[in-house]
Design a protein around this motif. Sequence first.
Motif, short mmCIF file in Angstrom:
data_model
loop_
_atom_site.label_atom_id
_atom_site.label_comp_id
_atom_site.label_asym_id
_atom_site.label_seq_id
_atom_site.Cartn_x
_atom_site.Cartn_y
_atom_site.Cartn_z
N PRO A 174 -7.79 12.57 2.48
CA PRO A 174 -7.47 11.53 1.48
C PRO A 174 -6.67 12.07 0.29
O PRO A 174 -7.00 13.11 -0.26
CB PRO A 174 -8.84 11.05 1.02
CG PRO A 174 -9.79 11.45 2.10
CD PRO A 174 -9.23 12.71 2.69
N VAL A 175 -5.61 11.34 -0.04
CA VAL A 175 -4.83 11.67 -1.24
C VAL A 175 -5.09 10.65 -2.34
O VAL A 175 -4.67 10.83 -3.48
CB VAL A 175 -3.31 11.73 -0.94
CG1 VAL A 175 -2.99 12.87 0.00
CG2 VAL A 175 -2.80 10.40 -0.37
N GLY A 176 -5.77 9.57 -1.99
CA GLY A 176 -6.09 8.53 -2.96
C GLY A 176 -6.61 7.30 -2.26
O GLY A 176 -6.99 7.35 -1.08
N ARG A 206 0.84 -1.21 0.00
CA ARG A 206 0.00 0.00 0.00
C ARG A 206 0.87 1.25 0.00
O ARG A 206 0.59 2.21 -0.73
CB ARG A 206 -0.91 0.02 1.23
CG ARG A 206 -2.03 -0.98 1.18
CD ARG A 206 -2.83 -0.96 2.47
NE ARG A 206 -3.88 -1.97 2.45
CZ ARG A 206 -4.55 -2.34 3.52
NH1 ARG A 206 -4.30 -1.79 4.70
NH2 ARG A 206 -5.49 -3.25 3.42
N VAL A 207 1.89 1.26 0.82
CA VAL A 207 2.79 2.41 0.90
C VAL A 207 3.51 2.62 -0.44
O VAL A 207 3.67 3.75 -0.89
CB VAL A 207 3.82 2.21 2.05
CG1 VAL A 207 4.90 3.28 2.02
CG2 VAL A 207 3.10 2.19 3.39
N ARG A 208 3.89 1.52 -1.09
CA ARG A 208 4.60 1.64 -2.37
C ARG A 208 3.69 2.15 -3.49
O ARG A 208 4.14 2.87 -4.37
CB ARG A 208 5.20 0.29 -2.76
CG ARG A 208 6.42 -0.09 -1.95
CD ARG A 208 7.15 -1.30 -2.52
NE ARG A 208 6.35 -2.51 -2.49
CZ ARG A 208 6.31 -3.37 -1.48
NH1 ARG A 208 7.01 -3.14 -0.40
NH2 ARG A 208 5.58 -4.47 -1.55
N VAL A 209 2.40 1.76 -3.48
CA VAL A 209 1.52 2.13 -4.59
C VAL A 209 0.85 3.48 -4.40
O VAL A 209 0.34 4.06 -5.35
CB VAL A 209 0.45 1.05 -4.89
CG1 VAL A 209 1.12 -0.27 -5.24
CG2 VAL A 209 -0.54 0.89 -3.76
N LEU A 210 0.85 3.99 -3.19
CA LEU A 210 0.28 5.31 -2.91
C LEU A 210 1.26 6.05 -1.99
O LEU A 210 1.01 6.26 -0.81
CB LEU A 210 -1.11 5.18 -2.27
CG LEU A 210 -1.95 6.45 -2.19
CD1 LEU A 210 -2.24 7.02 -3.58
CD2 LEU A 210 -3.26 6.18 -1.47
N LYS A 256 2.15 9.05 -1.49
CA LYS A 256 1.78 10.30 -0.82
C LYS A 256 1.00 10.07 0.46
O LYS A 256 0.83 10.99 1.26
CB LYS A 256 0.98 11.19 -1.77
CG LYS A 256 1.81 11.77 -2.89
CD LYS A 256 0.99 12.70 -3.75
CE LYS A 256 1.84 13.27 -4.87
NZ LYS A 256 1.06 14.18 -5.71
N ALA A 257 0.51 8.87 0.67
CA ALA A 257 -0.28 8.56 1.86
C ALA A 257 0.65 8.27 3.04
O ALA A 257 1.67 7.59 2.90
CB ALA A 257 -1.18 7.37 1.61
N THR A 258 0.27 8.80 4.19
CA THR A 258 1.02 8.51 5.42
C THR A 258 0.28 7.52 6.31
O THR A 258 0.86 6.96 7.22
CB THR A 258 1.27 9.82 6.21
OG1 THR A 258 0.03 10.44 6.48
CG2 THR A 258 2.17 10.76 5.41
N SER A 259 -1.02 7.31 6.02
CA SER A 259 -1.81 6.33 6.78
C SER A 259 -2.97 5.85 5.92
O SER A 259 -3.35 6.52 4.94
CB SER A 259 -2.34 6.95 8.07
OG SER A 259 -3.26 7.98 7.80
N PHE A 260 -3.51 4.71 6.30
CA PHE A 260 -4.64 4.12 5.57
C PHE A 260 -5.75 3.86 6.57
O PHE A 260 -5.55 3.22 7.59
CB PHE A 260 -4.21 2.83 4.87
CG PHE A 260 -3.15 3.09 3.84
CD1 PHE A 260 -3.49 3.48 2.56
CD2 PHE A 260 -1.81 2.97 4.16
CE1 PHE A 260 -2.51 3.75 1.62
CE2 PHE A 260 -0.82 3.24 3.23
CZ PHE A 260 -1.17 3.63 1.96
N ASP A 261 -6.92 4.39 6.27
CA ASP A 261 -8.04 4.34 7.19
C ASP A 261 -8.98 3.18 6.84
O ASP A 261 -9.89 3.32 6.03
CB ASP A 261 -8.80 5.66 7.17
CG ASP A 261 -9.84 5.75 8.28
OD1 ASP A 261 -10.05 4.74 8.99
OD2 ASP A 261 -10.44 6.83 8.42
N GLY A 264 -6.25 6.43 1.47
CA GLY A 264 -4.92 6.74 1.99
C GLY A 264 -4.89 8.22 2.30
O GLY A 264 -5.21 9.04 1.43
N ASN A 265 -4.55 8.57 3.52
CA ASN A 265 -4.55 9.96 3.94
C ASN A 265 -3.15 10.54 3.94
O ASN A 265 -2.18 9.86 4.29
CB ASN A 265 -5.16 10.09 5.34
CG ASN A 265 -6.60 9.61 5.37
OD1 ASN A 265 -7.35 9.82 4.42
ND2 ASN A 265 -6.99 8.95 6.44
N GLY A 266 -3.06 11.83 3.58
CA GLY A 266 -1.80 12.54 3.61
C GLY A 266 -1.48 13.01 5.01
O GLY A 266 -2.22 12.75 5.97
#
Length: 178
Positions: free
Chosen positions: A80-82, A47-51, A53-58, A73-75
């Motif tokens: 959400p950034v994506g 998840r971190v590799r594909v998005l 810009k995200a620092t966390s996933f809700d 994925g939240n910045g």
Amino acid sequence: MERNRFIHYGFILTLIAAISAGILSLVNGVTMKVIKENERVAVNAARVRVLPKATSFDETQIVSIDGLDFIPGNGSNGKPVGYVVTVSQPGYAANIDFVLGFDRRGRVTGLDIIGSQETPGLGSKILNPEWQKNAIGKDATYEFNKSVDGFAGATISPNAVYTGIKRALNSFNSGVKK
């Protein structure tokens, strides 16, 4: 006397089989937890590799559409950034499992194949990070191009990945994209 010997050996073999089955069941119970945890860690790393810009996933805000779970994925600002989604798509040998990232406009930000049993040297080329980068920037209008997206000797595996991407993009656009 001969008959008693067969009964005795039958009993011993049954006892050994029952003990072995019990031990295997116990080992399976212990290792299943470890395997599930390893799968969770691998998916989170993907998840971190594909998005990026995200620092966390809700995971409390999952949007489920067409059997796919889109996780925001939240910045760093908490917005959400994506989205990320795990896709399983039939390939040549078995299902190809991958994690896909989208920006909020519905363009692919990354692709990470986390499970594949495709033919070594042919379909397994989908595991090449350079090939996976070809998906970045694609949106639902993109069509698979055999000469660009495939590779000699194997078109089923790359086509399966692009079919999964297209399926996820269409689902994203129909119900997640705002």
